[in-house]
Design a protein around this motif. Structure first.
Motif, PDB file in Angstrom:
ATOM      1  N   ILE A 110       0.841  -1.205   0.000  1.00 11.36           N
ATOM      2  CA  ILE A 110       0.000   0.000   0.000  1.00 11.36           C
ATOM      3  C   ILE A 110       0.873   1.251   0.000  1.00 11.36           C
ATOM      4  O   ILE A 110       0.624   2.190  -0.763  1.00 11.36           O
ATOM      5  N   THR A 111       1.907   1.276   0.831  1.00  9.97           N
ATOM      6  CA  THR A 111       2.779   2.465   0.878  1.00  9.97           C
ATOM      7  C   THR A 111       3.576   2.636  -0.414  1.00  9.97           C
ATOM      8  O   THR A 111       3.932   3.753  -0.773  1.00  9.97           O
ATOM      9  N   PHE A 112       3.842   1.545  -1.115  1.00 14.97           N
ATOM     10  CA  PHE A 112       4.492   1.642  -2.422  1.00 14.97           C
ATOM     11  C   PHE A 112       3.653   2.486  -3.381  1.00 14.97           C
ATOM     12  O   PHE A 112       4.183   3.219  -4.221  1.00 14.97           O
ATOM     13  N   TYR A 113       2.341   2.407  -3.242  1.00 16.65           N
ATOM     14  CA  TYR A 113       1.435   3.122  -4.131  1.00 16.65           C
ATOM     15  C   TYR A 113       1.403   4.631  -3.902  1.00 16.65           C
ATOM     16  O   TYR A 113       0.705   5.345  -4.617  1.00 16.65           O
ATOM     17  N   LYS A 114       2.165   5.140  -2.952  1.00 18.47           N
ATOM     18  CA  LYS A 114       2.197   6.595  -2.769  1.00 18.47           C
ATOM     19  C   LYS A 114       2.809   7.308  -3.972  1.00 18.47           C
ATOM     20  O   LYS A 114       2.602   8.499  -4.154  1.00 18.47           O
ATOM     21  N   ILE A 115       3.507   6.562  -4.796  1.00 19.66           N
ATOM     22  CA  ILE A 115       4.128   7.174  -5.979  1.00 19.66           C
ATOM     23  C   ILE A 115       3.165   7.265  -7.157  1.00 19.66           C
ATOM     24  O   ILE A 115       3.479   7.894  -8.164  1.00 19.66           O
ATOM     25  N   LYS A 116       2.001   6.623  -7.044  1.00 22.69           N
ATOM     26  CA  LYS A 116       1.028   6.633  -8.138  1.00 22.69           C
ATOM     27  C   LYS A 116      -0.217   7.389  -7.734  1.00 22.69           C
ATOM     28  O   LYS A 116      -0.570   7.461  -6.569  1.00 22.69           O
ATOM     29  N   LYS A 117      -0.893   7.942  -8.742  1.00 19.82           N
ATOM     30  CA  LYS A 117      -2.147   8.659  -8.522  1.00 19.82           C
ATOM     31  C   LYS A 117      -3.209   8.123  -9.473  1.00 19.82           C
ATOM     32  O   LYS A 117      -2.885   7.569 -10.524  1.00 19.82           O
ATOM     33  N   SER A 118      -4.451   8.299  -9.082  1.00 17.04           N
ATOM     34  CA  SER A 118      -5.544   7.857  -9.945  1.00 17.04           C
ATOM     35  C   SER A 118      -5.534   8.679 -11.231  1.00 17.04           C
ATOM     36  O   SER A 118      -5.050   9.810 -11.266  1.00 17.04           O
ATOM     37  N   ALA A 119      -6.100   8.115 -12.276  1.00 18.67           N
ATOM     38  CA  ALA A 119      -5.993   8.699 -13.612  1.00 18.67           C
ATOM     39  C   ALA A 119      -6.649  10.065 -13.750  1.00 18.67           C
ATOM     40  O   ALA A 119      -6.090  10.971 -14.370  1.00 18.67           O
ATOM     41  N   ILE A 120      -7.819  10.258 -13.186  1.00 20.68           N
ATOM     42  CA  ILE A 120      -8.567  11.487 -13.434  1.00 20.68           C
ATOM     43  C   ILE A 120      -8.539  12.433 -12.243  1.00 20.68           C
ATOM     44  O   ILE A 120      -8.235  13.613 -12.376  1.00 20.68           O
ATOM     45  N   LEU A 121      -8.851  11.927 -11.076  1.00 17.42           N
ATOM     46  CA  LEU A 121      -8.923  12.790  -9.889  1.00 17.42           C
ATOM     47  C   LEU A 121      -7.555  13.031  -9.241  1.00 17.42           C
ATOM     48  O   LEU A 121      -7.435  13.873  -8.362  1.00 17.42           O
ATOM     49  N   ARG A 122      -6.555  12.256  -9.659  1.00 17.73           N
ATOM     50  CA  ARG A 122      -5.183  12.409  -9.153  1.00 17.73           C
ATOM     51  C   ARG A 122      -5.095  12.169  -7.638  1.00 17.73           C
ATOM     52  O   ARG A 122      -4.324  12.803  -6.941  1.00 17.73           O
ATOM     53  N   ILE A 123      -5.900  11.231  -7.137  1.00 20.33           N
ATOM     54  CA  ILE A 123      -5.848  10.851  -5.729  1.00 20.33           C
ATOM     55  C   ILE A 123      -4.714   9.835  -5.574  1.00 20.33           C
ATOM     56  O   ILE A 123      -4.614   8.898  -6.366  1.00 20.33           O
ATOM     57  N   ASP A 126      -2.169   5.176  -2.515  1.00 17.48           N
ATOM     58  CA  ASP A 126      -2.011   4.632  -1.162  1.00 17.48           C
ATOM     59  C   ASP A 126      -3.192   5.041  -0.291  1.00 17.48           C
ATOM     60  O   ASP A 126      -3.630   4.281   0.579  1.00 17.48           O
ATOM     61  N   TYR A 127      -3.766   6.211  -0.541  1.00 16.72           N
ATOM     62  CA  TYR A 127      -4.975   6.620   0.179  1.00 16.72           C
ATOM     63  C   TYR A 127      -6.162   5.745  -0.241  1.00 16.72           C
ATOM     64  O   TYR A 127      -6.961   5.330   0.594  1.00 16.72           O
ATOM     65  N   VAL A 128      -6.260   5.492  -1.534  1.00 15.33           N
ATOM     66  CA  VAL A 128      -7.370   4.696  -2.047  1.00 15.33           C
ATOM     67  C   VAL A 128      -7.343   3.286  -1.445  1.00 15.33           C
ATOM     68  O   VAL A 128      -8.360   2.781  -0.983  1.00 15.33           O
ATOM     69  N   PHE A 129      -6.175   2.658  -1.428  1.00 11.41           N
ATOM     70  CA  PHE A 129      -6.070   1.269  -0.978  1.00 11.41           C
ATOM     71  C   PHE A 129      -5.796   1.115   0.515  1.00 11.41           C
ATOM     72  O   PHE A 129      -5.760  -0.014   1.014  1.00 11.41           O
ATOM     73  N   SER A 130      -5.644   2.218   1.227  1.00 18.38           N
ATOM     74  CA  SER A 130      -5.384   2.128   2.672  1.00 18.38           C
ATOM     75  C   SER A 130      -6.536   1.479   3.432  1.00 18.38           C
ATOM     76  O   SER A 130      -6.331   0.910   4.507  1.00 18.38           O
ATOM     77  N   ILE A 131      -7.716   1.507   2.879  1.00 15.63           N
ATOM     78  CA  ILE A 131      -8.863   0.889   3.550  1.00 15.63           C
ATOM     79  C   ILE A 131      -8.645  -0.609   3.739  1.00 15.63           C
ATOM     80  O   ILE A 131      -9.147  -1.194   4.697  1.00 15.63           O
ATOM     81  N   TYR A 132      -7.865  -1.225   2.870  1.00 15.39           N
ATOM     82  CA  TYR A 132      -7.616  -2.654   3.042  1.00 15.39           C
ATOM     83  C   TYR A 132      -6.803  -2.924   4.305  1.00 15.39           C
ATOM     84  O   TYR A 132      -7.066  -3.913   5.010  1.00 15.39           O
TER      85      TYR A 132
END
Length: 169
Positions: A110-123, A126-132
């Motif tokens: 999940i923390t690895f994903y801090k380098i990526k953002k969603s395509a449109i909203l740019r979220i 790691d925030y999106v998948f932190s719920i897991y």
């Protein structure tokens, strides 16, 4: 203690209802934009998918009881109370061990994903998948509590659903 748990469960249900309502409104907005104004909105799909992800894991972690989950309990229901207790403890411990063993790698991913953002909203993803991670910790804690309750003889091991309008304690 039971009243505190009921309070927090009710607030968790409020959050789930809020997410579901937001999903519905976004869905209606997308239909209106697409079919009335002929101008689809890309961000509505992304936000709906993110809300759905959060709703599923939030609801599973904080709203659903153990008895609300689908179970394959033919063998469990065919054995006596002592064996049910053993089955329940062993299965709860297996869930605890599985989630606890996976948690460090889950958090790392999940923390690895801090380098990526969603395509449109740019979220940040790691925030999106932190719920897991929240879900995994909540499930681990819930099953640890279940082991304690079973061990103390407080947990209902009958396997049957309570009568309508009746809560199992």
């Amino acid at each position: 203690m039971a009243s505190v748990i009921r309070f927090f469960r009710a607030r968790a249900e409020n959050v789930a209802v809020g997410m579901l309502a937001a999903m519905f409104l976004i869905f209606i907005l997308q239909i209106t934009a697409r079919y009335v104004f002929r101008s689809p909105l890309g961000w509505t799909v992304e936000l709906s998918l993110t809300l759905w992800l959060w709703l599923v894991f939030w609801g599973s972690a904080f709203v659903l009881d153990d008895r609300d989950h689908v179970k394959f309990d033919v063998i469990y229901l065919a054995v006596g109370k002592r064996m049910r207790k053993l089955f329940a403890i062993v299965s709860a411990l297996a869930i605890i061990v599985g989630f606890a063993a996976a948690l460090p790698d889950t958090i790392d991913y999940i923390t690895f994903y801090k380098i990526k953002k969603s395509a449109i909203l740019r979220i940040r993803l790691d925030y999106v998948f932190s719920i897991y991670a929240v879900f995994a910790v909540a499930v681990t804690a819930a099953y640890a509590l279940r082991v304690v309750r079973i061990w103390r003889g407080v947990e209902d091991l009958s396997g049957g659903d309570p009568s309508p309008g009746q809560e199992a304690e």
